[in-house]
Write a protein that holds these residues in place. Structure first.
Motif, PDB file in Angstrom:
ATOM      1  N   HIS A  85       0.841  -1.194   0.000  1.00 10.85           N
ATOM      2  CA  HIS A  85       0.000   0.000   0.000  1.00 10.85           C
ATOM      3  C   HIS A  85       0.880   1.250   0.000  1.00 10.85           C
ATOM      4  O   HIS A  85       0.558   2.242  -0.649  1.00 10.85           O
ATOM      5  N   ILE A  86       1.967   1.176   0.718  1.00  6.25           N
ATOM      6  CA  ILE A  86       2.961   2.250   0.732  1.00  6.25           C
ATOM      7  C   ILE A  86       4.201   1.694   0.044  1.00  6.25           C
ATOM      8  O   ILE A  86       4.837   0.757   0.533  1.00  6.25           O
ATOM      9  N   LEU A  87       4.519   2.264  -1.086  1.00  4.68           N
ATOM     10  CA  LEU A  87       5.624   1.769  -1.899  1.00  4.68           C
ATOM     11  C   LEU A  87       6.942   1.951  -1.163  1.00  4.68           C
ATOM     12  O   LEU A  87       7.184   2.993  -0.546  1.00  4.68           O
ATOM     13  N   LEU A  88       7.791   0.954  -1.255  1.00  2.71           N
ATOM     14  CA  LEU A  88       9.103   0.999  -0.614  1.00  2.71           C
ATOM     15  C   LEU A  88      10.181   1.323  -1.641  1.00  2.71           C
ATOM     16  O   LEU A  88      10.123   0.880  -2.791  1.00  2.71           O
ATOM     17  N   ARG A  89      11.163   2.065  -1.208  1.00  2.00           N
ATOM     18  CA  ARG A  89      12.212   2.545  -2.115  1.00  2.00           C
ATOM     19  C   ARG A  89      13.021   1.417  -2.759  1.00  2.00           C
ATOM     20  O   ARG A  89      13.545   1.579  -3.860  1.00  2.00           O
ATOM     21  N   ASP A  90      13.108   0.276  -2.104  1.00  2.00           N
ATOM     22  CA  ASP A  90      13.915  -0.809  -2.648  1.00  2.00           C
ATOM     23  C   ASP A  90      13.131  -1.747  -3.573  1.00  2.00           C
ATOM     24  O   ASP A  90      13.659  -2.740  -4.061  1.00  2.00           O
ATOM     25  N   GLU A  91      11.878  -1.422  -3.857  1.00  2.00           N
ATOM     26  CA  GLU A  91      11.071  -2.221  -4.775  1.00  2.00           C
ATOM     27  C   GLU A  91      11.379  -1.847  -6.221  1.00  2.00           C
ATOM     28  O   GLU A  91      11.659  -0.689  -6.524  1.00  2.00           O
ATOM     29  N   PRO A  92      11.278  -2.813  -7.129  1.00  2.09           N
ATOM     30  CA  PRO A  92      11.460  -2.489  -8.547  1.00  2.09           C
ATOM     31  C   PRO A  92      10.470  -1.417  -9.040  1.00  2.09           C
ATOM     32  O   PRO A  92      10.813  -0.612  -9.907  1.00  2.09           O
ATOM     33  N   ALA A  93       9.267  -1.380  -8.489  1.00  4.54           N
ATOM     34  CA  ALA A  93       8.255  -0.400  -8.922  1.00  4.54           C
ATOM     35  C   ALA A  93       8.625   1.029  -8.530  1.00  4.54           C
ATOM     36  O   ALA A  93       8.042   1.975  -9.057  1.00  4.54           O
ATOM     37  N   TRP A  94       9.565   1.182  -7.630  1.00  3.31           N
ATOM     38  CA  TRP A  94       9.954   2.520  -7.157  1.00  3.31           C
ATOM     39  C   TRP A  94      10.434   3.396  -8.314  1.00  3.31           C
ATOM     40  O   TRP A  94      10.060   4.564  -8.414  1.00  3.31           O
ATOM     41  N   VAL A  95      11.244   2.828  -9.189  1.00  6.47           N
ATOM     42  CA  VAL A  95      11.794   3.597 -10.322  1.00  6.47           C
ATOM     43  C   VAL A  95      10.660   4.105 -11.209  1.00  6.47           C
ATOM     44  O   VAL A  95      10.654   5.270 -11.608  1.00  6.47           O
ATOM     45  N   ARG A  96       9.706   3.258 -11.489  1.00  3.69           N
ATOM     46  CA  ARG A  96       8.569   3.701 -12.315  1.00  3.69           C
ATOM     47  C   ARG A  96       7.768   4.776 -11.588  1.00  3.69           C
ATOM     48  O   ARG A  96       7.313   5.744 -12.201  1.00  3.69           O
ATOM     49  N   PHE A  97       7.553   4.589 -10.295  1.00  2.00           N
ATOM     50  CA  PHE A  97       6.837   5.584  -9.498  1.00  2.00           C
ATOM     51  C   PHE A  97       7.506   6.951  -9.627  1.00  2.00           C
ATOM     52  O   PHE A  97       6.849   7.949  -9.921  1.00  2.00           O
ATOM     53  N   VAL A  98       8.809   6.991  -9.421  1.00  2.00           N
ATOM     54  CA  VAL A  98       9.546   8.259  -9.491  1.00  2.00           C
ATOM     55  C   VAL A  98       9.468   8.845 -10.904  1.00  2.00           C
ATOM     56  O   VAL A  98       9.237  10.047 -11.070  1.00  2.00           O
ATOM     57  N   ASP A  99       9.624   8.003 -11.918  1.00  2.00           N
ATOM     58  CA  ASP A  99       9.540   8.487 -13.309  1.00  2.00           C
ATOM     59  C   ASP A  99       8.146   9.069 -13.611  1.00  2.00           C
ATOM     60  O   ASP A  99       8.048  10.125 -14.222  1.00  2.00           O
ATOM     61  N   GLU A 100       7.116   8.361 -13.197  1.00  2.00           N
ATOM     62  CA  GLU A 100       5.739   8.838 -13.445  1.00  2.00           C
ATOM     63  C   GLU A 100       5.478  10.142 -12.697  1.00  2.00           C
ATOM     64  O   GLU A 100       4.870  11.071 -13.236  1.00  2.00           O
ATOM     65  N   LEU A 101       5.933  10.214 -11.470  1.00  2.21           N
ATOM     66  CA  LEU A 101       5.720  11.426 -10.671  1.00  2.21           C
ATOM     67  C   LEU A 101       6.481  12.610 -11.262  1.00  2.21           C
ATOM     68  O   LEU A 101       5.926  13.703 -11.410  1.00  2.21           O
ATOM     69  N   ASN A 102       7.719  12.382 -11.647  1.00  5.37           N
ATOM     70  CA  ASN A 102       8.498  13.467 -12.273  1.00  5.37           C
ATOM     71  C   ASN A 102       7.880  13.911 -13.583  1.00  5.37           C
ATOM     72  O   ASN A 102       7.826  15.102 -13.883  1.00  5.37           O
ATOM     73  N   GLY A 103       7.397  12.957 -14.382  1.00  7.97           N
ATOM     74  CA  GLY A 103       6.736  13.308 -15.630  1.00  7.97           C
ATOM     75  C   GLY A 103       5.465  14.106 -15.400  1.00  7.97           C
ATOM     76  O   GLY A 103       5.153  15.044 -16.142  1.00  7.97           O
ATOM     77  N   PHE A 104       4.734  13.760 -14.361  1.00  6.92           N
ATOM     78  CA  PHE A 104       3.496  14.467 -14.037  1.00  6.92           C
ATOM     79  C   PHE A 104       3.784  15.880 -13.560  1.00  6.92           C
ATOM     80  O   PHE A 104       3.110  16.828 -13.956  1.00  6.92           O
ATOM     81  N   LEU A 105       4.789  16.020 -12.693  1.00  2.00           N
ATOM     82  CA  LEU A 105       5.113  17.327 -12.128  1.00  2.00           C
ATOM     83  C   LEU A 105       5.864  18.208 -13.119  1.00  2.00           C
ATOM     84  O   LEU A 105       5.802  19.438 -13.025  1.00  2.00           O
ATOM     85  N   GLY A 106       6.573  17.603 -14.064  1.00  2.00           N
ATOM     86  CA  GLY A 106       7.311  18.387 -15.055  1.00  2.00           C
ATOM     87  C   GLY A 106       8.499  19.071 -14.450  1.00  2.00           C
ATOM     88  O   GLY A 106       8.996  18.716 -13.387  1.00  2.00           O
ATOM     89  N   ASP A 107       8.985  20.082 -15.166  1.00  2.00           N
ATOM     90  CA  ASP A 107      10.158  20.819 -14.686  1.00  2.00           C
ATOM     91  C   ASP A 107       9.707  21.714 -13.588  1.00  2.00           C
ATOM     92  O   ASP A 107      10.142  22.534 -13.048  1.00  2.00           O
TER      93      ASP A 107
END
Length: 75
Positions: A53-75
């Motif tokens: 329910h709360i994503l952990l930094r050491d999970e493989p999905a973490w990288v996608r989470f960060v990429d999606e969030l950065n893409g959503f927030l933009g520069d």
């Protein structure tokens, strides 16, 4: 939080919205994330390959989470 129901407010959201949900979330079923995303106009659902329910930094999905969030927030 289990008694909190925002379904009547969701259609009124006017801000860009990113709904992120773990595919095998042990606390809230994916159907809930899908439902919320359909209620919010112009929202986008991202389903992560995780059971937490709360994503952990050491999970493989973490990288996608960060990429999606950065893409959503933009520069």
């Amino acid at each position: 939080s289990a008694d909190l129901d925002v379904t009547s407010l969701a259609p009124r959201v006017q801000a860009p919205t990113l709904v992120i949900h773990a595919r095998d979330d042990r606390r809230a079923p994916l159907a809930e994330g899908r439902s919320l995303a359909t209620m919010i106009p112009n929202s986008r659902l991202v389903v992560l390959d995780s059971a937490n329910h709360i994503l952990l930094r050491d999970e493989p999905a973490w990288v996608r989470f960060v990429d999606e969030l950065n893409g959503f927030l933009g520069d």
